[in-house]
Design a protein around this motif. Structure first.
Motif, PDB file in Angstrom:
ATOM      1  N   ASP A   1       0.846  -1.193   0.000  1.00 19.06           N
ATOM      2  CA  ASP A   1       0.000   0.000   0.000  1.00 19.06           C
ATOM      3  C   ASP A   1       0.879   1.240   0.000  1.00 19.06           C
ATOM      4  O   ASP A   1       0.826   2.086   0.888  1.00 19.06           O
ATOM      5  N   ARG A   2       1.695   1.317  -1.041  1.00 17.45           N
ATOM      6  CA  ARG A   2       2.609   2.451  -1.135  1.00 17.45           C
ATOM      7  C   ARG A   2       1.863   3.716  -1.507  1.00 17.45           C
ATOM      8  O   ARG A   2       1.128   3.753  -2.486  1.00 17.45           O
ATOM      9  N   ARG A   3       2.065   4.743  -0.706  1.00 20.94           N
ATOM     10  CA  ARG A   3       1.427   6.021  -0.990  1.00 20.94           C
ATOM     11  C   ARG A   3       2.509   7.052  -1.247  1.00 20.94           C
ATOM     12  O   ARG A   3       3.463   7.157  -0.481  1.00 20.94           O
ATOM     13  N   THR A   4       2.365   7.784  -2.299  1.00 20.92           N
ATOM     14  CA  THR A   4       3.382   8.788  -2.623  1.00 20.92           C
ATOM     15  C   THR A   4       2.777  10.180  -2.543  1.00 20.92           C
ATOM     16  O   THR A   4       1.576  10.375  -2.732  1.00 20.92           O
ATOM     17  N   THR A   5       3.636  11.101  -2.214  1.00 21.93           N
ATOM     18  CA  THR A   5       3.226  12.502  -2.115  1.00 21.93           C
ATOM     19  C   THR A   5       3.890  13.281  -3.235  1.00 21.93           C
ATOM     20  O   THR A   5       5.075  13.082  -3.513  1.00 21.93           O
ATOM     21  N   ALA A   6       3.118  14.144  -3.883  1.00 20.47           N
ATOM     22  CA  ALA A   6       3.684  14.957  -4.961  1.00 20.47           C
ATOM     23  C   ALA A   6       4.732  15.906  -4.406  1.00 20.47           C
ATOM     24  O   ALA A   6       4.641  16.392  -3.272  1.00 20.47           O
ATOM     25  N   GLY A   7       5.777  16.159  -5.209  1.00 19.16           N
ATOM     26  CA  GLY A   7       6.834  17.072  -4.798  1.00 19.16           C
ATOM     27  C   GLY A   7       6.375  18.514  -4.812  1.00 19.16           C
ATOM     28  O   GLY A   7       5.212  18.832  -5.104  1.00 19.16           O
ATOM     29  N   THR A   8       7.282  19.420  -4.534  1.00 22.21           N
ATOM     30  CA  THR A   8       6.927  20.839  -4.439  1.00 22.21           C
ATOM     31  C   THR A   8       6.477  21.420  -5.776  1.00 22.21           C
ATOM     32  O   THR A   8       5.789  22.445  -5.813  1.00 22.21           O
ATOM     33  N   LEU A   9       6.855  20.784  -6.876  1.00 23.45           N
ATOM     34  CA  LEU A   9       6.393  21.208  -8.203  1.00 23.45           C
ATOM     35  C   LEU A   9       5.455  20.180  -8.814  1.00 23.45           C
ATOM     36  O   LEU A   9       5.283  20.126 -10.035  1.00 23.45           O
ATOM     37  N   GLY A  10       4.861  19.333  -7.954  1.00 20.88           N
ATOM     38  CA  GLY A  10       3.927  18.327  -8.444  1.00 20.88           C
ATOM     39  C   GLY A  10       4.592  17.082  -8.998  1.00 20.88           C
ATOM     40  O   GLY A  10       3.938  16.283  -9.676  1.00 20.88           O
ATOM     41  N   GLU A  11       5.898  16.889  -8.733  1.00 19.84           N
ATOM     42  CA  GLU A  11       6.596  15.712  -9.258  1.00 19.84           C
ATOM     43  C   GLU A  11       5.953  14.430  -8.725  1.00 19.84           C
ATOM     44  O   GLU A  11       5.601  14.334  -7.560  1.00 19.84           O
ATOM     45  N   LYS A  12       5.842  13.452  -9.642  1.00 21.84           N
ATOM     46  CA  LYS A  12       5.270  12.173  -9.277  1.00 21.84           C
ATOM     47  C   LYS A  12       6.374  11.205  -8.837  1.00 21.84           C
ATOM     48  O   LYS A  12       7.539  11.381  -9.163  1.00 21.84           O
ATOM     49  N   GLY A  13       5.986  10.165  -8.123  1.00 18.04           N
ATOM     50  CA  GLY A  13       6.939   9.138  -7.718  1.00 18.04           C
ATOM     51  C   GLY A  13       6.212   7.841  -7.436  1.00 18.04           C
ATOM     52  O   GLY A  13       4.976   7.789  -7.441  1.00 18.04           O
ATOM     53  N   SER A  14       6.962   6.785  -7.181  1.00 19.48           N
ATOM     54  CA  SER A  14       6.341   5.481  -6.917  1.00 19.48           C
ATOM     55  C   SER A  14       6.522   5.030  -5.473  1.00 19.48           C
ATOM     56  O   SER A  14       5.867   4.104  -5.018  1.00 19.48           O
ATOM     57  N   GLY A  15       7.446   5.669  -4.745  1.00 18.89           N
ATOM     58  CA  GLY A  15       7.738   5.210  -3.395  1.00 18.89           C
ATOM     59  C   GLY A  15       8.609   3.971  -3.371  1.00 18.89           C
ATOM     60  O   GLY A  15       8.932   3.437  -2.318  1.00 18.89           O
ATOM     61  N   LEU A  16       8.995   3.480  -4.547  1.00 23.25           N
ATOM     62  CA  LEU A  16       9.760   2.232  -4.639  1.00 23.25           C
ATOM     63  C   LEU A  16      11.216   2.421  -4.225  1.00 23.25           C
ATOM     64  O   LEU A  16      11.801   1.562  -3.568  1.00 23.25           O
ATOM     65  N   GLY A  17      11.809   3.553  -4.621  1.00 26.87           N
ATOM     66  CA  GLY A  17      13.231   3.758  -4.372  1.00 26.87           C
ATOM     67  C   GLY A  17      13.613   3.633  -2.918  1.00 26.87           C
ATOM     68  O   GLY A  17      14.599   2.984  -2.564  1.00 26.87           O
ATOM     69  N   LEU A  18      12.814   4.240  -2.025  1.00 23.20           N
ATOM     70  CA  LEU A  18      13.137   4.216  -0.602  1.00 23.20           C
ATOM     71  C   LEU A  18      13.014   2.817  -0.024  1.00 23.20           C
ATOM     72  O   LEU A  18      13.796   2.423   0.850  1.00 23.20           O
ATOM     73  N   LEU A  19      12.058   2.041  -0.527  1.00 25.38           N
ATOM     74  CA  LEU A  19      11.919   0.656  -0.088  1.00 25.38           C
ATOM     75  C   LEU A  19      13.151  -0.163  -0.474  1.00 25.38           C
ATOM     76  O   LEU A  19      13.638  -0.984   0.304  1.00 25.38           O
ATOM     77  N   ILE A  20      13.659   0.068  -1.671  1.00 24.60           N
ATOM     78  CA  ILE A  20      14.848  -0.655  -2.126  1.00 24.60           C
ATOM     79  C   ILE A  20      16.061  -0.245  -1.309  1.00 24.60           C
ATOM     80  O   ILE A  20      16.883  -1.082  -0.916  1.00 24.60           O
ATOM     81  N   VAL A  21      16.192   1.039  -1.030  1.00 26.52           N
ATOM     82  CA  VAL A  21      17.316   1.529  -0.227  1.00 26.52           C
ATOM     83  C   VAL A  21      17.302   0.858   1.143  1.00 26.52           C
ATOM     84  O   VAL A  21      18.349   0.459   1.672  1.00 26.52           O
ATOM     85  N   ARG A  22      16.119   0.712   1.736  1.00 29.18           N
ATOM     86  CA  ARG A  22      16.044   0.062   3.046  1.00 29.18           C
ATOM     87  C   ARG A  22      16.460  -1.404   2.953  1.00 29.18           C
ATOM     88  O   ARG A  22      17.130  -1.933   3.843  1.00 29.18           O
ATOM     89  N   GLN A  23      16.074  -2.081   1.859  1.00 27.58           N
ATOM     90  CA  GLN A  23      16.504  -3.471   1.691  1.00 27.58           C
ATOM     91  C   GLN A  23      18.019  -3.566   1.563  1.00 27.58           C
ATOM     92  O   GLN A  23      18.643  -4.485   2.096  1.00 27.58           O
ATOM     93  N   PHE A  24      18.625  -2.631   0.839  1.00 27.79           N
ATOM     94  CA  PHE A  24      20.078  -2.625   0.721  1.00 27.79           C
ATOM     95  C   PHE A  24      20.732  -2.419   2.088  1.00 27.79           C
ATOM     96  O   PHE A  24      21.757  -3.028   2.394  1.00 27.79           O
ATOM     97  N   ALA A  25      20.141  -1.557   2.917  1.00 27.81           N
ATOM     98  CA  ALA A  25      20.689  -1.333   4.262  1.00 27.81           C
ATOM     99  C   ALA A  25      20.671  -2.632   5.065  1.00 27.81           C
ATOM    100  O   ALA A  25      21.635  -2.955   5.768  1.00 27.81           O
ATOM    101  N   SER A  26      19.589  -3.402   4.936  1.00 29.28           N
ATOM    102  CA  SER A  26      19.514  -4.667   5.672  1.00 29.28           C
ATOM    103  C   SER A  26      20.550  -5.664   5.171  1.00 29.28           C
ATOM    104  O   SER A  26      21.070  -6.471   5.940  1.00 29.28           O
ATOM    105  N   GLN A  27      20.877  -5.618   3.862  1.00 26.30           N
ATOM    106  CA  GLN A  27      21.915  -6.499   3.329  1.00 26.30           C
ATOM    107  C   GLN A  27      23.280  -6.181   3.939  1.00 26.30           C
ATOM    108  O   GLN A  27      24.147  -7.044   4.020  1.00 26.30           O
TER     109      GLN A  27
END
Length: 416
Positions: A358-384
């Motif tokens: 249930d990934r929820r993304t917030t638009a950036g200051t200029l309305g930029e879109k995102g998926s929320g996926l990058g931060l999830l992957i970064v956290r997985q790399f940290a666990s590795q």
């Protein structure tokens, strides 16, 4: 005393013996019962299951003897393994091979010995099942036959033990493969879900924009506006694809983390330069606080991915502010810190960042879109890296993200 000679096939025999993985293992009740029965049948105080390695005879089971092993040069059994039949010494004091043997002259005062070779399935004599007496003696035909049958039972036990060990190892391999297959299936399922959830929309939007372009019904101002919109959507879709491929590769690739030595300052500088254009457009300043010469050991591509995603997120939610990359180190940990002076997040928003389903993304200051996926992957790399992804944020004041990794994890040497 005659020292036993070395069998002609000694190297093959020893390799076969070691394949049973039985030397120096604990006693087993079934084998203890066999030596007890051998003593009872042959009327001897001592009975042994003796295995001969390159320097000693070691007793897997013993009755009537305290010693766990003796030197090979004194071992009656080391003589017995040269033949395939019963080896019997009726009176050791009258046998030129043994009369002055320390095991005859002293404890256990051997006078009588009879041993049947323990012949493996490969045809090698691993040792003997033997009976020992302190008085001269001989065995009847019935006793010899019984001893031979018991010796076969010992070898059968060895073979079953070996097969069970191989079966256990095979089952462990199968279980590991099942776990890996299950993990890969989950990864593929999640990958398809992400593609359907995150890529379908952007691709459809791009198709619509291209349709408007080819319709030739737009004014120059509308074309310029659509071009800017199209460029932004292409960038966000490209970032999503890059994140998706990096995550899928890390999940499906069984190889260990690569061990690269590199200057983190240079990686940070490279990635800050990558977003410089969009940062300038938003009035953001970029600061590399990583000192030149800050060499770390890690997977270069993963660290590049981490910094790229963290500073891209920082720029997305910051306007007329500042974004920095820094390195903090302790004895056990390295911490890559990306900080911004952007709009910040509430604690509830931080908790919601790491829900895969249930990934929820917030638009950036200029309305930029995102998926929320990058931060999830970064956290997985940290666990590795046996570390954590730590987020500290306050609404209206900015965010600090810490990518933490341990310094003592196992990594494969880089092939670069």
């Amino acid at each position: 005393m005659v020292v036993p000679s070395v069998p002609e096939n000694e190297l093959e025999r020893l390799a076969d013996l070691l394949s049973y993985d039985i030397l120096d293992t604990p006693a087993e009740e079934e084998l203890n019962e066999i030596v007890q029965l051998a003593s009872d049948v042959c009327n001897t105080p001592i009975s042994l299951i003796s295995l001969i390695d390159d320097k000693r005879q070691w007793f897997k089971a013993r009755k009537g003897l305290d010693a766990q092993e003796t030197s090979k040069e004194f071992a009656f059994c080391a003589h017995a393994i040269h033949g395939n039949d019963l080896f019997m010494v009726p009176n050791a004091l009258e046998d030129e091979r043994f009369w002055d043997n320390p095991l005859v002259e002293g404890r256990p005062d051997i006078r009588f010995y009879a041993g049947v070779p323990l012949t493996s399935a490969q045809g090698h004599n691993l040792g003997t099942l033997c009976v020992i007496g302190t008085e001269p003696a001989t065995l009847t035909e019935e006793q010899i036959r019984a001893l031979q049958i018991l010796a076969k039972q010992v070898v059968t036990h060895f073979e079953l033990r070996k097969n069970n060990r191989h079966l256990t190892e095979a089952l462990k391999t199968v279980d590991k493969q099942k776990e890996e297959l299950s993990s890969h299936n989950k990864t593929l399922t999640r990958l398809l879900s992400i593609i359907g959830h995150d890529l379908k929309g952007p691709v459809e939007n791009l198709k619509q924009l291209f349709s408007l372009f080819v319709s030739a019904k737009l004014s120059k101002e509308e074309i310029d506006s659509l071009a800017a919109d199209l460029n932004g959507r292409l960038e966000s879709t490209s970032d999503l694809l890059g994140n998706l491929l990096s995550w899928a590769t890390s999940q499906l690739n069984d190889a260990s983390l690569q061990s690269d030595k590199f200057d983190l300052h240079d990686i940070a500088e490279e990635q800050l330069h990558r977003i410089k254009g969009s940062a300038v457009a938003k009035g953001n300043s970029l600061l590399n606080k990583v000192k030149k010469g800050s060499v770390i050991t890690a997977d270069r591509d993963i660290i590049r991915f981490v910094i790229r995603n963290l500073i891209t997120n920082a720029n997305k939610f910051t306007s007329e502010g500042a974004i920095s990359v820094a390195l903090e180190e302790s004895e056990d940990l390295s911490r890559i810190v990306v900080a911004d002076t952007g709009q910040g997040m509430s604690q509830e928003a931080i908790k919601a960042l790491f829900n895969w389903n249930d990934r929820r993304t917030t638009a950036g200051t200029l309305g930029e879109k995102g998926s929320g996926l990058g931060l999830l992957i970064v956290r997985q790399f940290a666990s590795q890296y046996n570390g954590r992804l730590i987020i500290e944020s306050e609404v209206g004041k900015g965010t600090k993200v810490v990518f933490e990794m341990a310094k003592d994890i196992d990594m494969e040497p880089s092939t670069d």
